[in-house]
Design a protein around this motif. Structure first.
Motif, PDB file in Angstrom:
ATOM      1  N   UNK A 149       0.886  -1.127  -0.090  1.00  0.00           N
ATOM      2  CA  UNK A 149       0.045   0.067  -0.090  1.00  0.00           C
ATOM      3  C   UNK A 149       0.759   1.377   0.032  1.00  0.00           C
ATOM      4  N   UNK A 150       0.868   2.034  -1.068  1.00  0.00           N
ATOM      5  CA  UNK A 150       1.574   3.265  -1.112  1.00  0.00           C
ATOM      6  C   UNK A 150       0.724   4.396  -1.138  1.00  0.00           C
ATOM      7  N   UNK A 151       1.068   5.295  -0.025  1.00  0.00           N
ATOM      8  CA  UNK A 151       0.118   6.415   0.349  1.00  0.00           C
ATOM      9  C   UNK A 151       0.898   7.578   0.158  1.00  0.00           C
ATOM     10  N   UNK A 152       0.265   8.788   0.510  1.00  0.00           N
ATOM     11  CA  UNK A 152       0.655  10.188   0.514  1.00  0.00           C
ATOM     12  C   UNK A 152       1.236  10.338  -0.780  1.00  0.00           C
ATOM     13  N   UNK A 153       0.717  10.280  -2.087  1.00  0.00           N
ATOM     14  CA  UNK A 153       1.326  10.658  -3.291  1.00  0.00           C
ATOM     15  C   UNK A 153       0.509  11.310  -4.013  1.00  0.00           C
ATOM     16  N   UNK A 154       0.984  12.226  -5.099  1.00  0.00           N
ATOM     17  CA  UNK A 154       0.485  12.893  -5.862  1.00  0.00           C
ATOM     18  C   UNK A 154       0.354  12.369  -7.224  1.00  0.00           C
ATOM     19  N   UNK A 155      -0.744  11.552  -7.519  1.00  0.00           N
ATOM     20  CA  UNK A 155      -0.557  10.519  -8.560  1.00  0.00           C
ATOM     21  C   UNK A 155      -1.557  10.961  -9.794  1.00  0.00           C
ATOM     22  N   UNK A 156      -1.013  10.926 -11.115  1.00  0.00           N
ATOM     23  CA  UNK A 156      -1.843  11.105 -12.258  1.00  0.00           C
ATOM     24  C   UNK A 156      -1.939   9.829 -12.904  1.00  0.00           C
ATOM     25  N   UNK A 157      -3.097   9.547 -13.647  1.00  0.00           N
ATOM     26  CA  UNK A 157      -3.235   8.572 -14.481  1.00  0.00           C
ATOM     27  C   UNK A 157      -4.361   8.776 -15.308  1.00  0.00           C
ATOM     28  N   UNK A 206       3.946   1.866   2.293  1.00  0.00           N
ATOM     29  CA  UNK A 206       5.150   2.714   1.725  1.00  0.00           C
ATOM     30  C   UNK A 206       4.712   4.239   1.581  1.00  0.00           C
ATOM     31  N   UNK A 207       5.293   5.112   2.352  1.00  0.00           N
ATOM     32  CA  UNK A 207       4.954   6.598   2.331  1.00  0.00           C
ATOM     33  C   UNK A 207       5.507   7.030   1.332  1.00  0.00           C
ATOM     34  N   UNK A 208       4.725   7.679   0.330  1.00  0.00           N
ATOM     35  CA  UNK A 208       4.851   8.400  -0.856  1.00  0.00           C
ATOM     36  C   UNK A 208       5.738   9.870  -0.750  1.00  0.00           C
ATOM     37  N   UNK A 217      -2.618   4.079  -3.538  1.00  0.00           N
ATOM     38  CA  UNK A 217      -3.014   2.808  -4.335  1.00  0.00           C
ATOM     39  C   UNK A 217      -2.351   1.510  -3.717  1.00  0.00           C
ATOM     40  N   UNK A 218      -3.040   0.570  -3.851  1.00  0.00           N
ATOM     41  CA  UNK A 218      -2.699  -0.876  -3.533  1.00  0.00           C
ATOM     42  C   UNK A 218      -2.351  -1.972  -4.640  1.00  0.00           C
ATOM     43  N   UNK A 219      -1.403  -2.626  -4.398  1.00  0.00           N
ATOM     44  CA  UNK A 219      -1.168  -3.689  -5.291  1.00  0.00           C
ATOM     45  C   UNK A 219      -0.750  -5.227  -4.694  1.00  0.00           C
ATOM     46  N   UNK A 220      -1.175  -6.086  -5.233  1.00  0.00           N
ATOM     47  CA  UNK A 220      -0.860  -7.668  -4.503  1.00  0.00           C
ATOM     48  C   UNK A 220       0.026  -8.233  -5.568  1.00  0.00           C
ATOM     49  N   UNK A 221       1.108  -8.485  -5.178  1.00  0.00           N
ATOM     50  CA  UNK A 221       2.121  -8.961  -6.233  1.00  0.00           C
ATOM     51  C   UNK A 221       2.360  -7.969  -7.369  1.00  0.00           C
TER      52      UNK A 221
END
Length: 561
Positions: A33-41, A78-80, A54-58
């Motif tokens: 789990x990666x948090x505190x990001x400024x993400x664009x997609x 993970x702290x972004x 956002x989170x990912x499994x494998x």
């Protein structure tokens, strides 16, 4: 053995198995789990989406913008730290091993004169002495006579003065001409009586003697003599390219034309799980074993690291060396229409063979004549092969007659274009083709306005592999020095959202991979990058300087600055 001993041993075995399964599970199916990001997609419609976590499994994304944070017992946090995250960048047209070779051999990019280029060759030889040097080839790339004061093509004499016993082959920056010395010409048997091959030119002086410049198909007269690299050399080239590309945030590359040797090498690397980034490879239509590779069908690794389902064919040369095939003559060379690398009469057989085999055809076309012939041939072949009419590509689509542009949309042919080609060519394009033909040249906005999806790339090592240079060029139409002020042919600029789409979602679409790559969405591969600035809030002129801090592929960090 007593019953107690048996039970005790059984307990120990069960504990060990459970522990091993736990270890393997935590390593192979890590939940993050990666948090505190400024993400664009982008989403599947190409709309810009922002996210803070956002989170990912494998290797697969499981959620975006989660309102409830997952359990810390189940997830690695993970702290972004507020950094900007983008989807992994996709370069839709590059030459991977050519880049690796370029990183390991003579680099002539940016040489300010023929004399400086020769000095770089001398420096390379001095720094890398070899035993029994006679006839050991010296290879380089990157010269561009347009940037030299004389604007004149280089000649063999300047090389002959400093390299007398080794063949030298130096490719122009676009790869469509080579500059060689007399030793190389002699080994190839090229002299005043040697005719130019079809689709190429042996440039000769006023006395009929070869100057040392070989254009397009004439290159092969010399390059076919260069010993093929062995597997260790290919590995060295791939590793050099991999490290470079990952440092630039490029997670996938469409490799524009591979031989049977490289086809086997890539498959071997994929089988060994040794590929460091994703490769969508195009088979070279000119390879003697093309029929064998087509008969083998599509290749796709389970982890999406390798996909082979397309063919790269070659229509013409390049604009800078006046090899691009034009409908009307060059404005600065009235007797020259350029070169067709593949003769027109061979196109029907080539197109039918590739499409009937179920492969995508990606056709190199730079000049307006080459583009027109390709479009006409696609239209004709589609009537005979109606089951394979979607997502074929024209690579470069650089100079297109304005009246032919709508055919891309009508035929569902994807323009695969390279933004930095426009900003590199703007110093000579009008000289080559005049102002009128520029109306259909590097026409990104015109293509997008009609609904075409553009796959953006760089054509490295012709251009630098940095996709942020491409994003900058697409948005500003300016050089690296941010000139001209309003951009070159500014009406063809695109927005940053559109440019990012070309380097992500639409690049994936052009490789039939949009269901797994190109955006950050649940169910897609966890390919993403951290960068050092918010490209959506800064002036467009500052995009070029963006640096990549981290690169992740399949949920694993593969680069950190």
């Amino acid at each position: 053995m007593t019953a107690a001993q048996f039970l005790n041993n059984r307990f120990k075995i069960t504990f060990i198995i459970t522990l091993l399964l736990s270890i393997f599970s935590s390593q192979g199916i890590a939940k993050t789990f990666i948090h505190d990001v400024k993400g664009y997609t982008l989403n599947e419609k190409g709309e810009l989406i922002t996210f803070s976590n956002f989170a990912f499994d494998g290797d697969l994304i499981t959620g975006m913008n989660l309102s409830e944070k997952p359990s810390k017992e189940s997830y690695t946090y993970i702290d972004g730290k507020g950094q900007v995250v983008l989807p992994g960048l996709i370069d839709a047209h590059g030459h991977i091993l050519g880049l690796g070779q370029n990183l390991l051999e003579i680099d002539l990019r940016g040489a300010a004169s023929e004399e400086e280029a020769v000095k770089r060759v001398q420096s390379f030889v001095s720094a890398q002495p070899v035993s029994n040097a006679k006839h050991k080839w010296l290879i380089g790339r990157g010269w561009n006579q347009v940037l030299w004061p004389s604007k004149a093509f280089p000649q063999k004499h300047s090389l002959d003065k400093v390299i007398k016993d080794r063949p030298v082959v130096l490719a122009r920056v676009d790869g469509h001409a080579v500059w060689v010395n007399s030793v190389a010409l002699e080994l190839a048997g090229i002299d005043a009586n040697t005719p130019s091959p079809s689709g190429g030119e042996i440039v000769k002086d006023e006395n009929g003697q070869p100057t040392g410049l070989l254009i397009d198909n004439a290159e092969y007269l010399v390059t076919k003599l260069i010993p093929s690299p062995d597997e260790s050399q290919l590995t060295e080239q791939l590793n050099a390219a991999s490290q470079h590309l990952l440092s630039l945030g490029i997670t996938s590359v469409h490799d524009a034309g591979i031989s049977k040797q490289v086809y086997d090498f890539y498959k071997s690397q994929a089988d060994k799980k040794a590929l460091q980034f994703r490769i969508y490879a195009m088979l070279s239509a000119t390879d003697p074993k093309i029929d064998q590779m087509l008969a083998a069908g599509h290749i796709k690794s389970d982890d999406d690291m390798l996909s082979i389902r397309s063919v790269k064919a070659y229509g013409d040369g390049a604009l800078g060396s006046r090899g691009a095939a034009l409908i009307e003559p060059y404005s600065d060379d009235k007797d020259n229409h350029g070169l067709l690398v593949t003769p027109q009469e061979e196109l029907p057989i080539l197109f039918s063979k590739v499409l009937a085999s179920g492969f995508q055809l990606n056709f190199h076309a730079i000049g307006d004549r080459a583009n027109r012939l390709a479009l006409q041939q696609f239209a004709s072949t589609f009537k005979n092969v109606p089951d394979n009419t979607k997502r074929h590509r024209i690579e470069h689509a650089q100079v297109v007659a304005v009246e032919d542009i709508p055919l891309f949309k009508e035929l569902d042919v994807i323009p695969s274009m390279q933004p930095t080609h426009a900003t590199s060519d703007m110093n000579m394009a009008e000289d080559r083709i005049g102002k009128q033909r520029l109306k259909g040249a590097y026409a990104w906005r015109t293509f997008l306005a009609q609904g075409s999806r553009i796959a953006f790339g760089s054509d490295f090592p012709v251009e630098l592999a940095n996709a942020f240079h491409g994003l900058h060029a697409a948005v500003t139409r300016q050089s690296g020095e941010n000139v001209p002020n309003d951009g070159w042919i500014p009406e063809e600029k695109v927005t940053l959202q559109e440019a990012l789409r070309g380097f992500t979602l639409d690049a994936a679409y052009s490789a039939f991979q949009e269901d797994s790559l190109g955006t950050l969405e649940a169910g897609k591969r966890a390919d993403f990058i951290f960068i050092d600035r918010d490209i959506f809030t800064i002036p467009g002129q500052e995009i070029r300087g963006t640096e990549v801090l981290q690169t992740w592929i399949n949920g694993k960090q593969v680069y950190q600055k």
